[in-house]
Write an enzyme that holds these catalytic residues in place. Structure first.
Site, PDB file in Angstrom:
ATOM      1  N   ASP A 256      -1.510   5.463 -39.710  1.00 50.90           N
ATOM      2  CA  ASP A 256      -2.400   5.174 -40.848  1.00 50.90           C
ATOM      3  C   ASP A 256      -3.868   5.405 -40.515  1.00 50.90           C
ATOM      4  O   ASP A 256      -4.746   4.745 -41.065  1.00 50.90           O
ATOM      5  CB  ASP A 256      -2.209   3.726 -41.342  1.00 50.90           C
ATOM      6  CG  ASP A 256      -0.757   3.395 -41.624  1.00 50.90           C
ATOM      7  OD1 ASP A 256      -0.107   4.194 -42.308  1.00 50.90           O
ATOM      8  OD2 ASP A 256      -0.277   2.343 -41.156  1.00 50.90           O
TER       9      ASP A 256
ATOM     10  N   HIS B 207       1.552  10.623 -45.671  1.00 53.42           N
ATOM     11  CA  HIS B 207       0.219  11.212 -45.712  1.00 53.42           C
ATOM     12  C   HIS B 207      -0.252  11.240 -47.162  1.00 53.42           C
ATOM     13  O   HIS B 207       0.469  11.710 -48.037  1.00 53.42           O
ATOM     14  CB  HIS B 207       0.229  12.657 -45.198  1.00 53.42           C
ATOM     15  CG  HIS B 207       0.381  12.765 -43.717  1.00 53.42           C
ATOM     16  ND1 HIS B 207       0.106  11.723 -42.861  1.00 53.42           N
ATOM     17  CD2 HIS B 207       0.760  13.802 -42.930  1.00 53.42           C
ATOM     18  CE1 HIS B 207       0.323  12.128 -41.615  1.00 53.42           C
ATOM     19  NE2 HIS B 207       0.728  13.380 -41.632  1.00 53.42           N
TER      20      HIS B 207
END
Length: 428
Positions: free
Chosen positions: A13, A41
């Protein structure tokens, strides 16, 4: 450009999607080399947000070849769903290729993942429940099914029957649940196979041809260094190698063809799931970072744990990945804080530890040692030149560079692809 790898330096992340989208635009080929649809993503193109879990972000550009490598575990249901989403948005899939030797996530993998987490109770790892770990387990135990095994119906049936003999024994005897039916699985997966069939190929050969033609290849990492099965906070890790070494085994491309390894580091630290987190902020500042940074998982929607940047973690990532440059993301999220802290080491009992410990019990007992920097109030989302950043923001960047000895060449100052500062690799 040469051939580049982007890896996460933390617990995932970090903002790899944005950096990947920025850099992949200059590549000819974009490759996923590990993990599965447990990764996520978010890519914003022309104001439109795309959430990708398996397909490389180069798919948004029709002139680029996109490869899902053999190191990825492929959930056909999730992949077809993602393909359909892209089709609905008018995105062509003619440039998508899937490795014939990638292992396949089966329905029993997802079920076993959830059952095992439930069995562990308080000792759970915090998986996404998508069957990633069980699929990699079967791969290593040599009882997994690969994409190529699904293309012929008779072969698929025979290999699935062998697999189910074992999996159903596990489901019935260990977890006391109903066994799975081979005909139901065959019927379900037949639909997916026909969608995927035109995209399946020997991707190692495809990449070798690209190298011979001097094409620029971009290897897109998933998750992060601290989730690596070997270099992460074991056992609170994933079941693959998200580190740069995973590129070679996950694509069939040798290490001599990799020119640069870019580490993506968020300006603060986040984590999803269980495990130690020395700089975690269980206070108003942590809440502010989470809300301002929109720190909720793309794949799970779970709120992320937030904390200050941790230099020992970053030094660890630099070492095990061989990082040549850094991309610092979400610097704008720190704007408005009176002071910003950076963990430069740990206090463990009467010892000062400056390197990331491999022993998770030691890490759990570590107290962070902070260097405190003054914050800045300016809105930096419109800044495009490094010299135009507030002085205290530049001090923050310089501290990172000085401590890890790797230049910061990209600084993210907002969520959009264009909201970034580019710098030359050589930094004084």
């Amino acid at each position: 450009m040469g051939n580049k790898v982007v890896v996460g330096t933390q617990w995932g992340d970090e903002g790899k999607g944005k950096i990947t989208d920025m850099l992949a635009r200059t590549a000819d080929v974009v490759v996923r080399y590990g993990g599965g649809n447990n990764a996520g993503h978010t890519v914003i193109v022309d104001g439109k947000k795309f959430e990708l879990h398996l397909i490389p972000s180069g798919i948004l550009y029709p002139e680029k070849v996109n490869v899902i490598g053999n190191g990825v575990v492929v959930d056909p249901e999730a992949l077809v769903e993602e393909m359909n989403m892209l089709k609905e948005e008018g995105i062509s899939l003619n440039n998508l290729y899937v490795s014939e030797t990638a292992h396949v996530i089966m329905p029993y993998h997802r079920l076993l993942d959830k059952l095992e987490e439930k069995r562990k109770g308080d000792g759970k790892i915090g998986t996404t429940g998508r069957g990633i770990g069980p699929a990699y387990t079967d791969k290593v135990a040599r009882r997994g099914l690969r994409v190529i095994d699904l293309l012929d119906e008779d072969t698929f049936y025979e290999k699935l029957k062998l697999a189910l003999d074992y999996q159903n024994l596990l489901l019935e005897k260990v977890y006391q649940v109903e066994p799975m039916d081979i005909k139901e699985i065959m019927a379900q997966y037949k639909e997916y196979i026909e969608v995927l069939r035109p995209h399946v190929t020997n991707t190692s050969l495809l990449l070798d041809e690209a190298i011979k033609e001097d094409k620029k290849i971009f290897f897109e990492g998933a998750q992060g260094t601290l989730l690596d099965i070997d270099y992460g906070t074991y056992p609170y890790v994933t079941s693959s190698n998200p580190t740069a070494g995973g590129v070679c085994t996950g694509t069939g491309v040798g290490p001599v063809w990799i020119d640069d390894v870019i580490g993506v580091v968020k300006a603060y630290l986040t984590r999803v799931g269980e495990g130690p987190f020395p700089t975690e902020l269980n206070n108003d500042i942590g809440d502010k970072l989470r809300d301002k940074g929109h720190e909720y998982g793309v794949t799970t929607g779970r709120p992320r744990r937030c904390g200050w940047l941790d230099i020992p973690i970053l030094k660890h990532a630099v070492r095990v990945n061989g990082l040549t440059e850094l991309a610092l993301t979400k610097l704008d999220v720190l704007s408005g804080l009176r002071e910003v802290k950076v963990c430069t080491g740990y206090r463990y009992g009467d010892r000062l530890i400056e390197e990331f410990p491999g022993n998770i019990d030691i890490l759990s007992g570590c107290e962070p040692v902070y260097e405190v920097l003054p914050g800045w109030d300016d809105d930096i989302t419109g800044v495009r030149e490094y010299g135009d950043l507030p002085e205290n923001a530049r001090r923050y960047v310089k501290l990172i560079e000085d401590m890890v000895k790797v230049p910061v060449t990209i600084i993210g100052v907002g969520p959009g692809r264009k909201e970034a500062i580019r710098r030359e690799k050589e930094v004084n």
